[in-house]
Write a protein that holds these residues in place. Structure first.
Motif, mmCIF file in Angstrom:
data_model
loop_
_atom_site.group_PDB
_atom_site.id
_atom_site.type_symbol
_atom_site.label_atom_id
_atom_site.label_comp_id
_atom_site.label_asym_id
_atom_site.label_seq_id
_atom_site.Cartn_x
_atom_site.Cartn_y
_atom_site.Cartn_z
ATOM 1 N N ARG A 1 63.137 -7.063 7.634
ATOM 2 C CA ARG A 1 63.580 -6.557 6.508
ATOM 3 C C ARG A 1 63.754 -4.963 6.118
ATOM 4 O O ARG A 1 64.762 -4.748 5.811
ATOM 5 C CB ARG A 1 62.361 -6.663 5.330
ATOM 6 C CG ARG A 1 61.740 -8.079 4.855
ATOM 7 C CD ARG A 1 60.430 -8.382 4.442
ATOM 8 N NE ARG A 1 60.024 -9.472 3.893
ATOM 9 C CZ ARG A 1 58.915 -9.849 3.554
ATOM 10 N NH1 ARG A 1 57.918 -8.889 3.493
ATOM 11 N NH2 ARG A 1 58.781 -11.025 3.130
ATOM 12 N N ASN B 1 52.996 -9.859 9.256
ATOM 13 C CA ASN B 1 53.920 -10.580 10.228
ATOM 14 C C ASN B 1 54.965 -9.289 10.628
ATOM 15 O O ASN B 1 55.757 -8.884 9.801
ATOM 16 C CB ASN B 1 54.966 -11.565 9.651
ATOM 17 C CG ASN B 1 56.017 -12.339 10.456
ATOM 18 O OD1 ASN B 1 56.712 -11.676 11.746
ATOM 19 N ND2 ASN B 1 56.076 -13.625 10.712
ATOM 20 N N LEU C 1 58.899 -10.024 10.637
ATOM 21 C CA LEU C 1 59.524 -10.127 9.527
ATOM 22 C C LEU C 1 59.744 -8.813 8.840
ATOM 23 O O LEU C 1 60.609 -8.474 8.259
ATOM 24 C CB LEU C 1 58.641 -11.124 8.612
ATOM 25 C CG LEU C 1 59.351 -11.411 7.280
ATOM 26 C CD1 LEU C 1 60.597 -11.818 7.240
ATOM 27 C CD2 LEU C 1 58.219 -12.357 6.498
ATOM 28 N N SER C 2 58.402 -7.836 8.875
ATOM 29 C CA SER C 2 58.781 -6.686 8.350
ATOM 30 C C SER C 2 59.682 -5.702 8.923
ATOM 31 O O SER C 2 60.704 -5.186 8.096
ATOM 32 C CB SER C 2 57.220 -5.924 8.829
ATOM 33 O OG SER C 2 56.319 -6.547 7.992
ATOM 34 N N ASP D 1 55.395 -6.934 5.654
ATOM 35 C CA ASP D 1 55.096 -8.456 5.101
ATOM 36 C C ASP D 1 53.550 -8.468 5.063
ATOM 37 O O ASP D 1 52.536 -8.057 5.838
ATOM 38 C CB ASP D 1 55.488 -9.266 6.291
ATOM 39 C CG ASP D 1 55.210 -10.658 5.982
ATOM 40 O OD1 ASP D 1 55.535 -11.366 4.934
ATOM 41 O OD2 ASP D 1 54.172 -11.318 6.568
#
Length: 416
Positions: free
Chosen positions: A359, A352, A355-356, A348
């Protein structure tokens, strides 16, 4: 039907015949008078018909059926009948309704249907029931996912004590290896009841004699490489960084073969093995690795490879057999079992880490359900009856697993 036409020898007289059925033009045939004079009978006329537009064959329809479940209990089935056209503009012929009960009678007087809009008849010739099992069916039946980790300890990662190293242990945030491990592990651990995960390193010199190893247990226990839960794997990884010397080369085959030997002993559908390999560079033993992958493709096993750092990973795509199946010594892999992704594509931009990781987990785990099913189908293995939950603790576990199943099966990460 006969037609009387004037004949002129000195002129080229092309005669056009439009051929079709009511409401549909199938095409046309163009003859010269000389050609037509040779059409003495039906057989010759059919030979002449090869001049018909290839879009539709002379006097022939190409019907196909589309089935719809028209109510929730599946008792009524609606069937649309179309005439296929090469350009996709299929012509609707008509429709009829039937039921599973009627179809199950097979070929009989009950399974002859008049299409509603015009006169064609649809006749059932055979009926066969085949079960289409899902990933969730096998998980409910008790199939366990055995998760194994392998981490790259080659010198190209840099000195772990330096901030530039991919193995650097910052007090403020996880490094790429830890992020990849936790992202995948947090999801997949819900499918292993004992939460014991074998964890290995490769490409390092081990104390006390400095021997190079490409499949050493991160917990330093040669007899039992299992770590308790993902937190235990992370702890063993950090401890190894303090004790081993990063070296090389980057050999994948030893650890793949290690897991494959375990998978070879559990081919009854009760266990499925997932190997996560995290690396920073190009594979040194590519030929041996391809052979290992081809051999493992016939086993209940999948391989996830996560590339970390800025290196080019073009050679890794060869192992990810989405386009061309991996081959070795003239043999192609029975199944596509490898998923490769470069971690940098999932980082990200705002920094973040949660979030990384979400994904990354979404993409690398997306193919696991289909890969598991492909193995089960290849061995004609059916899921066992659903394992009933008992007690409050089991109910809690079942609820957690259900959320994770939905997450993986749909390629979505819903973990908080």
């Amino acid at each position: 039907r006969k037609f009387v036409l004037d004949f002129f020898f000195e002129e080229k007289q092309n005669l056009r015949f439009d051929v079709g059925i009511p409401g549909k033009k199938c095409g046309c045939i163009v003859f010269s008078a000389e050609e037509l004079s040779n059409c003495r009978d039906i057989a010759t006329m059919q030979l002449c018909a090869n001049k018909l537009d290839k879009k539709d064959f002379f006097g022939k329809s190409d019907p196909f059926l589309v089935f719809y479940r028209s109510n929730e209990d599946g008792t009524t089935v609606k069937v649309d009948v179309f005439d296929w056209d090469r350009d996709g503009s299929h012509d609707f012929i008509g429709e009829f309704t039937t039921s599973y009960r009627e179809l199950s009678r097979g070929q009989s007087q009950f399974n002859v249907y008049e299409v509603t809009s015009i006169s064609p008849i649809v006749t059932l010739l055979s009926f066969k029931v085949e079960s289409e099992y899902t990933f969730v069916d096998f998980i409910r039946g008790g199939t366990q996912l055995n998760f194994t980790v392998a981490i790259d300890f080659t010198a190209s990662n840099g000195n772990p004590s330096q901030p530039t190293s991919l193995h650097y242990m910052s007090p403020y945030q996880m490094n790429a290896y830890a992020m990849a491990l936790k992202a995948v592990g947090d999801i997949i651990q819900d499918y292993d009841s004992d939460k014991l995960f074998p964890a290995y390193g490769f490409g390092a010199k081990l104390p006390p004699d400095g021997k190079i190893s490409h499949a050493f247990p991160l917990n330093s226990n040669m007899d039992d490489p299992n770590c308790v839960a993902i937190e235990g794997v992370l702890e063993a990884y950090f401890q190894s960084l303090r004790s081993v010397q990063l070296y090389g080369p980057t050999n994948f085959a030893p650890v793949i073969n290690q897991v494959a030997r375990c998978a070879a002993d559990m081919t009854d559908g009760s266990q499925y093995f997932v190997l996560l390999m995290i690396t920073d560079g190009v594979i040194s033993d590519m030929d041996q690795t391809k052979e290992a992958v081809v051999n493992a493709a016939g086993l209940p096993m999948s391989i996830i490879i996560v590339g970390v750092g800025p290196a080019e990973f073009d050679a890794m795509e060869e192992l990810d057999g989405d386009e061309v199946r991996v081959s070795s010594r003239g043999r192609s892999a029975e199944r596509d079992i490898v998923q490769f992704v470069p971690f940098r594509d999932y980082i990200d931009r705002s920094g973040n880490q949660v979030l990384s990781m979400a994904r990354l987990a979404k993409d690398v785990l997306a193919e696991i359900p289909d890969q598991l099913l492909s193995f089960m189908r290849s061995r004609a293995i059916e899921p066992r009856p659903a394992v009933p939950a008992s007690g409050s603790q089991s109910h809690s576990t079942a609820t957690t697993t259900s959320t994770s199943i939905s997450s993986i099966a749909k390629g979505r990460n819903t973990h908080a």
